[in-house]
Design a protein around this motif. Sequence first.
Motif, PDB file in Angstrom:
ATOM      1  N   VAL A 160     -46.082   4.957 -63.248  1.00 42.37           N
ATOM      2  CA  VAL A 160     -45.381   3.933 -64.032  1.00 42.37           C
ATOM      3  C   VAL A 160     -44.202   3.388 -63.236  1.00 42.37           C
ATOM      4  CG1 VAL A 160     -46.005   5.123 -66.186  1.00 42.37           C
ATOM      5  CG2 VAL A 160     -43.754   5.537 -65.154  1.00 42.37           C
ATOM      6  N   VAL A 161     -43.765   2.205 -63.645  1.00 40.03           N
ATOM      7  CA  VAL A 161     -42.487   1.646 -63.174  1.00 40.03           C
ATOM      8  C   VAL A 161     -41.632   1.402 -64.412  1.00 40.03           C
ATOM      9  CG1 VAL A 161     -41.386  -0.395 -62.179  1.00 40.03           C
ATOM     10  CG2 VAL A 161     -43.413   0.599 -61.090  1.00 40.03           C
ATOM     11  N   HIS A 170     -34.385  -3.451 -52.622  1.00 41.57           N
ATOM     12  CA  HIS A 170     -33.693  -4.223 -51.568  1.00 41.57           C
ATOM     13  C   HIS A 170     -34.665  -5.100 -50.774  1.00 41.57           C
ATOM     14  CE1 HIS A 170     -34.975  -0.411 -49.751  1.00 41.57           C
ATOM     15  NE2 HIS A 170     -35.005  -1.040 -48.589  1.00 41.57           N
ATOM     16  N   PHE A 171     -35.968  -4.822 -50.875  1.00 34.17           N
ATOM     17  CA  PHE A 171     -36.919  -5.702 -50.200  1.00 34.17           C
ATOM     18  C   PHE A 171     -37.088  -7.026 -50.928  1.00 34.17           C
ATOM     19  CE2 PHE A 171     -38.551  -1.532 -48.532  1.00 34.17           C
ATOM     20  CZ  PHE A 171     -38.264  -1.772 -47.198  1.00 34.17           C
ATOM     21  N   GLY A 172     -36.603  -7.080 -52.177  1.00 38.26           N
ATOM     22  CA  GLY A 172     -36.530  -8.355 -52.879  1.00 38.26           C
ATOM     23  C   GLY A 172     -37.848  -8.957 -53.330  1.00 38.26           C
ATOM     24  N   HIS A 173     -38.807  -8.137 -53.689  1.00 38.07           N
ATOM     25  CA  HIS A 173     -40.088  -8.652 -54.179  1.00 38.07           C
ATOM     26  C   HIS A 173     -40.156  -8.534 -55.708  1.00 38.07           C
ATOM     27  CE1 HIS A 173     -41.996  -9.008 -50.186  1.00 38.07           C
ATOM     28  NE2 HIS A 173     -41.221  -7.978 -49.877  1.00 38.07           N
ATOM     29  N   PRO A 174     -41.068  -9.270 -56.340  1.00 40.47           N
ATOM     30  CA  PRO A 174     -41.243  -9.119 -57.788  1.00 40.47           C
ATOM     31  C   PRO A 174     -41.675  -7.684 -58.131  1.00 40.47           C
ATOM     32  CG  PRO A 174     -42.467 -11.024 -56.962  1.00 40.47           C
ATOM     33  CD  PRO A 174     -41.965 -10.292 -55.775  1.00 40.47           C
ATOM     34  N   LEU A 175     -41.345  -7.272 -59.327  1.00 43.57           N
ATOM     35  CA  LEU A 175     -41.564  -5.889 -59.734  1.00 43.57           C
ATOM     36  C   LEU A 175     -42.994  -5.377 -59.475  1.00 43.57           C
ATOM     37  CD1 LEU A 175     -39.432  -4.004 -60.822  1.00 43.57           C
ATOM     38  CD2 LEU A 175     -40.240  -4.469 -63.137  1.00 43.57           C
ATOM     39  N   ALA A 183     -48.562  -3.270 -52.541  1.00 44.23           N
ATOM     40  CA  ALA A 183     -48.320  -3.170 -51.100  1.00 44.23           C
ATOM     41  C   ALA A 183     -47.034  -2.407 -50.787  1.00 44.23           C
ATOM     42  CB  ALA A 183     -48.271  -4.567 -50.479  1.00 44.23           C
ATOM     43  N   LEU A 184     -46.014  -2.545 -51.632  1.00 41.25           N
ATOM     44  CA  LEU A 184     -44.756  -1.838 -51.380  1.00 41.25           C
ATOM     45  C   LEU A 184     -44.610  -0.602 -52.271  1.00 41.25           C
ATOM     46  CD1 LEU A 184     -42.396  -4.821 -50.629  1.00 41.25           C
ATOM     47  CD2 LEU A 184     -42.855  -2.888 -49.126  1.00 41.25           C
ATOM     48  N   GLY A 185     -45.732  -0.096 -52.745  1.00 47.11           N
ATOM     49  CA  GLY A 185     -45.730   1.124 -53.556  1.00 47.11           C
ATOM     50  C   GLY A 185     -46.748   2.112 -53.026  1.00 47.11           C
ATOM     51  N   THR A 186     -47.279   2.929 -53.910  1.00 38.26           N
ATOM     52  CA  THR A 186     -48.193   3.986 -53.460  1.00 38.26           C
ATOM     53  C   THR A 186     -49.468   3.426 -52.839  1.00 38.26           C
ATOM     54  OG1 THR A 186     -48.973   4.119 -55.738  1.00 38.26           O
ATOM     55  CG2 THR A 186     -47.450   5.826 -55.001  1.00 38.26           C
ATOM     56  N   ARG A 212     -37.527   3.847 -69.707  1.00 44.39           N
ATOM     57  CA  ARG A 212     -38.251   2.879 -70.512  1.00 44.39           C
ATOM     58  C   ARG A 212     -39.275   2.227 -69.590  1.00 44.39           C
ATOM     59  NH1 ARG A 212     -37.129  -2.457 -72.945  1.00 44.39           N
ATOM     60  NH2 ARG A 212     -35.395  -2.612 -71.474  1.00 44.39           N
ATOM     61  N   ILE A 213     -40.537   2.369 -69.947  1.00 46.72           N
ATOM     62  CA  ILE A 213     -41.592   1.951 -69.032  1.00 46.72           C
ATOM     63  C   ILE A 213     -41.820   0.443 -69.123  1.00 46.72           C
ATOM     64  CG2 ILE A 213     -44.054   2.225 -68.513  1.00 46.72           C
ATOM     65  CD1 ILE A 213     -43.787   5.143 -69.497  1.00 46.72           C
ATOM     66  N   LYS A 214     -41.960  -0.178 -67.935  1.00 46.71           N
ATOM     67  CA  LYS A 214     -42.248  -1.611 -67.876  1.00 46.71           C
ATOM     68  C   LYS A 214     -43.695  -1.867 -67.473  1.00 46.71           C
ATOM     69  CE  LYS A 214     -37.559  -3.131 -66.597  1.00 46.71           C
ATOM     70  NZ  LYS A 214     -37.492  -4.360 -67.397  1.00 46.71           N
TER      71      LYS A 214
END
Lengths: 346, 346
Positions: free
Chosen positions: B76-77, B117-122, B128-131, B42-44
């Motif tokens: 997508v996430v 586990h890095f605990g950032h908002p989605l 920065a913490l994705g592609t 389910r895409i957010k």
Amino acid sequence: MTASANRQWLLRRRPQGPVGRVDLELARSRIPTPADGELLVRIKLLCMDPTIRNFMDADPGYKAPVAVGGVIRGMVVGEVVESRDPARSVGELVWGFGEWSDYVAGPAAQFFALPTHFGHPLPTYTHALGTIGLTAHYGLHDVARVRPGDTVLVSGAAGAVGSLVGQMARIAGASRVIGIAGGSDKCRRATERYGYDVCIDYKGDTALDAALGEAFPNGIDVVFENVGGAILEAALNHLRKNARVALCGMIARYGATEPVPGPRNLWNLVVNTARIQGFLVSDILRDAARVDTALTEIDSWIRTGRLRYDLDVRTGFENVPDIFNCLFTGAHTGRLVVQIDQDRAS
Amino acid sequence: MTASANRQWLLRRRPQGPVGRVDLELARSRIPTPADGELLVRIKLLCMDPTIRNFMDADPGYKAPVAVGGVIRGMVVGEVVESRDPARSVGELVWGFGEWSDYVAGPAAQFFALPTHFGHPLPTYTHALGTIGLTAHYGLHDVARVRPGDTVLVSGAAGAVGSLVGQMARIAGASRVIGIAGGSDKCRRATERYGYDVCIDYKGDTALDAALGEAFPNGIDVVFENVGGAILEAALNHLRKNARVALCGMIARYGATEPVPGPRNLWNLVVNTARIQGFLVSDILRDAARVDTALTEIDSWIRTGRLRYDLDVRTGFENVPDIFNCLFTGAHTGRLVVQIDQDRAS
């Protein structure tokens, strides 16, 4: 040692396009005197390299231009006739960056000892056992990092560098070695003499892009590029994943009066995570170990009949400009060298 | 789970230039059923990436084109709502290549666990913490091999990737970090917020080539190229010896109706023994150790305030085409993401 013992070709004016007799001037001067740390070299062979055409332009790119009124420069082979550096003795044979003249004086460090221990005729050290062979070896192995099974495309396949690259790619285990050359004669030489699987005639009827698609149904791993322009663009359309383009020269550019349009498909580098790497053989010339490794391999390939090379040795200092132009009209077969030590006065 | 529970944006026809509402169609369909080894997600969040524009063309280059009548694809996430693969459980958050729709089903291997586990908002995991962060890190370090003291040029300096690259270059010890962006607002953000020494406005009055000469009196070691076209050509005029150009994207090309002319000065790669290397972040995504190293570093830079990133989170599935076009008009500030899970029926 008269004031007129040293013949020289001077740049009278900057050529537009091909070099005309009117752009150059045959002059005579006094033989130069070497300073401390310098050598005086009596030149035996002048190497006709396309890049010399660049030096005649106001902005040649990577070397200072020849000044109007100055002597044309290029690679030479000669004999030390006076040494003011302990590293070199009179009588030694050397090669290096010199001039279109009978004598040249310059820092000892700009001349390299000719590896005569390999026992080949002098002109060989201007070709397979000189900068041409080193350019092919360095570009194919260090820059393009050819691997067994690679598919390889070489432009200028019948030229001095290209003729060696095709054979070296075969020796390295390439699965397919395809050349591009201009004209059916050159293409025939590429396949019959230099072992190319196929040679595509870019001056022929076939569209280059379609011919490359047929020659490389699964794409190209290595491109050894001597030409640039439309040929480079066509090659980029057929890159495989992680392809490597060794950019050796861009003869399509030399003498052009306008900038040569660039490839419109650099996007293919992203798509295929490929790279274009420019290189100059001068970068390894002072790495004696790397040079020695390459020359030792090349010598063994020559001795075992695995590497063929062709020399086109001409004579006559007064003919140098016309001989030089053969590089661009294709009126030569093999590495073009002018022997000048037989027709000189002194 | 009605036949109309799954909203989707379909490609009605291939756009010429910018995407028009008439090129796309908002449709509804049944929620897909995952096969063995697949997940239903389910895409957010939908990530608005320029490359999606490419997928709408008949020949996008490195992915199959979206078929006319097919669903637009993109990163997508989402949340796993049904798993038919033991590697993933219901409720897990994942990211991967999906569709502009509420639900997507596909092989488990094409989705990656969100490193929550890095605990950032989605939305941070789309930046920065994705592609985006991985693209910047991989391109700057692995591809361009930035070294302390290097001079660095980044095009698209105020964009998602470019804003991170400038800061990462600084962290890596670059001596000079110069950006190129379009418009004074973006340039101001590049210098004030992302730490660029100077940002050149390519839409401004100054000639780009002259501005680069002033910004890099000793030349450029590293170019991180997001734009291509005339900007790449100008950069190549100022390369230093052994320069490296990381070719990340060529936004100048996207949506162009004719091939973008290539740089006329590739000769500079030979002169400076420099290289252009294309890359795709997808090449390291399956190298879990490399990804983890990069993300751990990025997380620490965020926590210590050394790395700033900006998100532009919009809402409304029905607005997706207009939001997407903001990428090309510049009407966005930060990584553009559409949150679609709040406005859906189910």
